[in-house]
Design an enzyme around this catalytic site. Structure first.
Site, PDB file in Angstrom:
ATOM      1  CD1 TRP A 135      13.836 -11.995  16.880  1.00  0.00           C
ATOM      2  CD2 TRP A 135      15.185 -11.742  18.639  1.00  0.00           C
ATOM      3  NE1 TRP A 135      15.119 -12.118  16.419  1.00  0.00           N
ATOM      4  CE2 TRP A 135      15.979 -11.967  17.474  1.00  0.00           C
ATOM      5  CE3 TRP A 135      15.822 -11.549  19.849  1.00  0.00           C
ATOM      6  CZ2 TRP A 135      17.377 -12.018  17.514  1.00  0.00           C
ATOM      7  CZ3 TRP A 135      17.211 -11.600  19.882  1.00  0.00           C
ATOM      8  CH2 TRP A 135      17.973 -11.833  18.720  1.00  0.00           C
ATOM      9  CG  ASP A 136      11.637 -12.107  14.133  1.00  0.00           C
ATOM     10  OD1 ASP A 136      11.391 -10.907  14.358  1.00  0.00           O
ATOM     11  OD2 ASP A 136      12.763 -12.503  13.788  1.00  0.00           O
ATOM     12  NE  ARG A 137      10.080 -18.126  12.520  1.00  0.00           N
ATOM     13  CZ  ARG A 137      10.987 -18.846  11.870  1.00  0.00           C
ATOM     14  NH1 ARG A 137      10.609 -19.671  10.916  1.00  0.00           N
ATOM     15  NH2 ARG A 137      12.268 -18.752  12.166  1.00  0.00           N
ATOM     16  CB  CYS A 150      10.705 -19.112  16.033  1.00  0.00           C
ATOM     17  SG  CYS A 150      11.033 -17.460  16.694  1.00  0.00           S
ATOM     18  CB  SER A 151      15.543 -19.181  15.224  1.00  0.00           C
ATOM     19  OG  SER A 151      15.290 -20.101  14.179  1.00  0.00           O
ATOM     20  CB  ILE A 189      12.613 -12.539   8.816  1.00  0.00           C
ATOM     21  CG1 ILE A 189      14.102 -12.854   8.628  1.00  0.00           C
ATOM     22  CG2 ILE A 189      12.209 -12.676  10.265  1.00  0.00           C
ATOM     23  CD1 ILE A 189      15.029 -11.889   9.341  1.00  0.00           C
TER      24      ILE A 189
END
Length: 803
Positions: free
Chosen positions: A375-377, A371-372, A297
């Site tokens: 909730w993003d990528r 991803c980690s 991010i």
């Protein structure tokens, strides 16, 4: 209203995009409004949450006090005040109105549409049971089931209350598996393909850590996901019926089940040191893994800021041009836009989307994305793949349901990523001309970049998703029911805080805050007949998505045809793109990986493809003594390289240097200390926990090896000097080769530690005769040697910045 120092200021000039006009400024509880004096010019309305930066500039030569505004919608303007007191009052008022401490202070909790909207179904338009039933869960396949294990959000606070999991996995198994995934975000179903029962599932990273942890329950869960097509008729099918079902349901090439790790390998390796990491493919059967290399991010935020800076500088150049004929190429620096990396990031996302679509639709396989924290990528890739796979999500209503499901329900952190609460650090005062001006400005800038933690969480993740949809929409103009304006309106209200849809981080927060009861849903406003009419695509051809058609209604994004969405940035296509501009080469995915030995994270070897982030390693050491003074056990097939903290050739579990793997036979050798123990990298790749009991111990042993090698080099240089002296004079063989203090003696010629000083008294009592002087030729060069090594800390990548 107590926050408003001045509600109205007349005679204000507004300068934007090279044009300056006079008007009246109004400050209301939720908007900054500029009404132009000229007739027929629309008023400028700015909702306070849209403001991303306000700078109080120093006085101009004519005594005007300017305030520069920057908005999240890529608008920027400057208000010019005749009185400094007016500028200060407006600056302080806007700061008080923009920076809030609670979500309930935002505009959405005060907005009442007038007249009322014709529908009030936005908050209830998506229900998990209806949507997953539409996909075929419970009807076309019995391999999946609904579970209420998270009905009170105690199982996973960021997941929805209703989850879909493999039917053969019990809730008791989930209670164990949940401990193995970051933030308790276990693999769950996101999409069931309408044609071949291939699936998209999503999760967070596994908690592998340095000790190579594993979870049998997590492995069984993933295995059940990847075998779900074999259980289409019943979760208790026999092997014979499974084989029959496989031939009936799966067509085309051999199944290529994939685990997609969206991160660069460098980021995944950093997370290993924090106790997380990536799957060990030795334990996950019937599937392979790939790293997509999509940046985090913080990189995305910095990239978009560079785009905005290029546009702001273009407007400043236009203002300075003062109405003269503009240059042929325009004012926008396209090279600066390209260097921002924004187009490359979009291409990387589309590249990953194409890989997922290929595996699910063409190869009739299953894909697990993470991803980690998932909730993003993960949301970007999952939702983009569904846009391509399912024509329903390209309809007006289908897009809304997709956003509700994969973004709102699955816990994308809209509040943090969009920065709705803002911060005082985004209000900067430039020097005013007095003695304390420069110091005050420096302190203001430092405060801005050292701002509160929630500012570091902001990132244009959802904006990036909308821009990727626009790329696919532009490439397939007849396949979307909605047009580009529809996406622009969603982007605008993502930051305006006029509606409650995007105000919170997850479903639990929205329910606890009562957002559905107290705020209006953006979908109700977009579904208003007049607004919907503006957002429909007149070229939409529903028949093109016929399942019997050439592409069966499935789109494959063109990753080479990526351009700036110029309408969103308020520019022309020629300004931002010029001639057709191909996307920069994207980061090639690393994979497929089907075992730990080939995994660049778990094997301790560098990836075979370039990475966007890396840790510098030392260059080759020039001294032969340094390259041969120590050796350690190596992995079965390592390449030769030098790593930070290591003066010898070996592979390292902490190295991220790009290289290729060459098959070599296993070798054994003793370490610098002579213990013969395996290196941390080798033990870690083998899955042993002893290798990581002390990471700093490995570092210190490497530093000791450097010191030992330096001593050997020093000793070698001394011997070389002594040999030259011996050749220069015959008497040198009868003389001590170095002064009595041992300064130039080699390490092997020095006495044991303390022994030289133990008998120092006897030597002082009866000193030996002084040696004869040794003639040294004048032409003999002074011996020199250099020891070069580099200690690069792994702090180049901040683990706290990886999300």
């Amino acid at each position: 209203m107590d926050k408003i120092r001045v509600a109205k200021v007349e005679g204000v000039r507004c300068s934007t995009k090279g044009n300056t006009a006079t008007g009246v400024l109004h400050l209301t509880a939720h908007h900054l409004i500029f009404k132009y004096d000229a007739e027929g010019v629309d008023e400028l309305w700015i909702a306070y949450p849209l403001i991303s930066l306000v700078t109080r500039m120093p006085h101009t030569l004519s005594g005007v006090a300017p305030l520069a505004f920057r908005c999240r919608t890529f608008d920027h303007f400057t208000l010019l005040f005749d009185k400094d007191t007016d500028a200060l009052d407006v600056f302080e008022s806007v700061k008080e109105l923009t920076v809030v401490t609670s979500v309930t202070q935002l505009y959405a909790y005060f907005y009442k549409p007038s007249p009322s909207l014709p529908t009030n179904e936005g908050w209830g338009m998506y229900t998990p049971r209806d949507e997953f039933t539409r996909m075929g869960v419970g009807s076309r396949t019995k391999a999946w089931r609904f579970t209420d294990i998270n009905k009170d959000y105690n199982f996973c606070s960021t997941y929805p209350a209703k989850l879909v999991i493999p039917a053969k996995i019990s809730d008791a198994t989930l209670q164990y598996a949940v401990k193995y995934r970051s933030k308790s975000r276990i693999p769950v179903l996101a999409y069931l393909h309408w044609a071949n029962l291939g699936t998209l599932t999503r999760s967070s990273q596994p908690m592998v850590g340095l000790t190579n942890n594993r979870s049998i329950q997590d492995e069984k869960l993933v295995e059940a996901i990847f075998q779900s097509h074999l259980l289409a008729e019943s979760p208790y099918a026999t092997p014979e019926s499974r084989a029959k079902s496989a031939h009936a349901r799966i067509y085309g090439a051999t199944a290529t089940n994939m685990i997609i790790d969206a991160r660069p390998t460098a980021n995944a390796m950093v997370m290993v040191a924090k106790g997380a990491g990536t799957e060990n493919m030795d334990y996950y059967k019937d599937c392979k893994k790939a790293y997509l290399g999509i940046d985090n991010i913080h990189v995305m935020r910095d990239s978009l800021n560079k785009v905005f800076d290029a546009l702001r500088e273009a407007d400043a150049a236009a203002q300075a041009f003062d109405g003269a004929t503009p240059p042929e190429h325009g004012f926008v620096d396209r090279q600066a836009l390209r260097k921002s990396g924004w187009i490359k990031h979009l291409a990387n996302l589309l590249e990953g989307t194409a890989m997922i679509v290929q595996n699910v639709h063409v190869n009739a396989s299953h894909v697990l994305i993470h991803c980690s924290d998932g909730w993003d990528r993960t949301s970007q890739l999952s939702a983009l793949a569904q846009i391509c796979l399912d024509p329903f999500y390209r309809t007006y209503r289908g897009f809304q349901i997709l956003v509700e499901k994969d973004w709102l329900s699955f816990g994308h952190k809209f509040l943090d990523r969009c920065g709705h609460l803002s911060s005082e650090k985004l209000f900067v005062s430039a020097p005013t001309g007095d003695a304390e001006g420069p110091q005050a400005f420096l302190a203001s800038v430092q405060n801005r970049f050292g701002g509160p933690a929630h500012l570091k969480e902001t990132s244009p993740v959802f904006h990036q998703y909308l821009e990727c949809i626009r790329q696919i929409q532009r490439q397939n103009p007849t396949r979307f029911e909605y047009n580009a304006r529809y996406l622009e309106r969603v982007h605008y209200h993502l930051y305006s805080c006029q509606f409650g849809t995007f105000l919170y981080n997850n479903e639990r927060e929205r329910r606890e805050a009562g957002a559905a009861e107290q705020t209006v849903s953006i979908w109700d406003w977009l579904n208003e007949p007049e607004e919907k009419e503006r957002n429909l695509n007149p070229d939409y051809d529903k028949s093109a998505d016929d399942p019997k058609g050439a592409d069966m209604g499935v789109l494959m994004p063109n990753t080479k045809d990526v351009r700036f969405w110029h309408e969103l940035y308020g520019r022309t296509d020629d300004d931002m793109n010029g001639r057709i501009m191909l996307a920069e080469p994207s980061v090639a995915p690393i994979g497929p990986i089907d075992n730990a030995e080939d995994d660049p994270i778990l094997s301790g070897t560098a990836p075979a493809a370039p990475m966007t982030q890396s840790v510098p390693t030392i260059s080759a050491l020039p001294s032969p003594a340094l390259s041969t003074s120590a050796s350690v056990p190596v992995l079965p097939s390592p390449p030769i390289r030098q790593d930070s903290f290591r003066p010898y050739n070996t592979s390292s579990a902490f190295s991220m240097r790009t290289q290729s793997r060459t098959p070599d036979p296993p070798s054994t050798s003793t370490s610098a200390s002579g213990s013969g123990a395996a290196s941390p990298a080798a033990a870690y790749a083998a899955g042993g926990s002893a290798a990581v009991k002390s990471m700093w111990g490995a570092f210190s042993s490497g530093a000791g090896a450097v010191f030992s090698a330096a001593q050997d080099a020093y000793s070698g240089a001394t011997k070389e000097l002594n040999n030259r002296l011996a050749v220069a004079t015959p008497t040198s063989r009868e003389v001590s080769p170095s002064p009595s203090n041992g300064e130039l003696r080699g390490r092997d010629e020095l006495p044991a530690w303390g022994s030289e000083w133990a008998d120092s008294g006897s030597r002082h009592a009866s000193p030996s005769p002084a040696p004869a002087p040794v003639p040294v030729p004048a032409s003999l060069p002074t011996p020199t040697f250099h020891i070069s090594y580099s200690l690069q800390p792994m702090g180049d990548i901040d683990p706290a910045r990886e999300r």
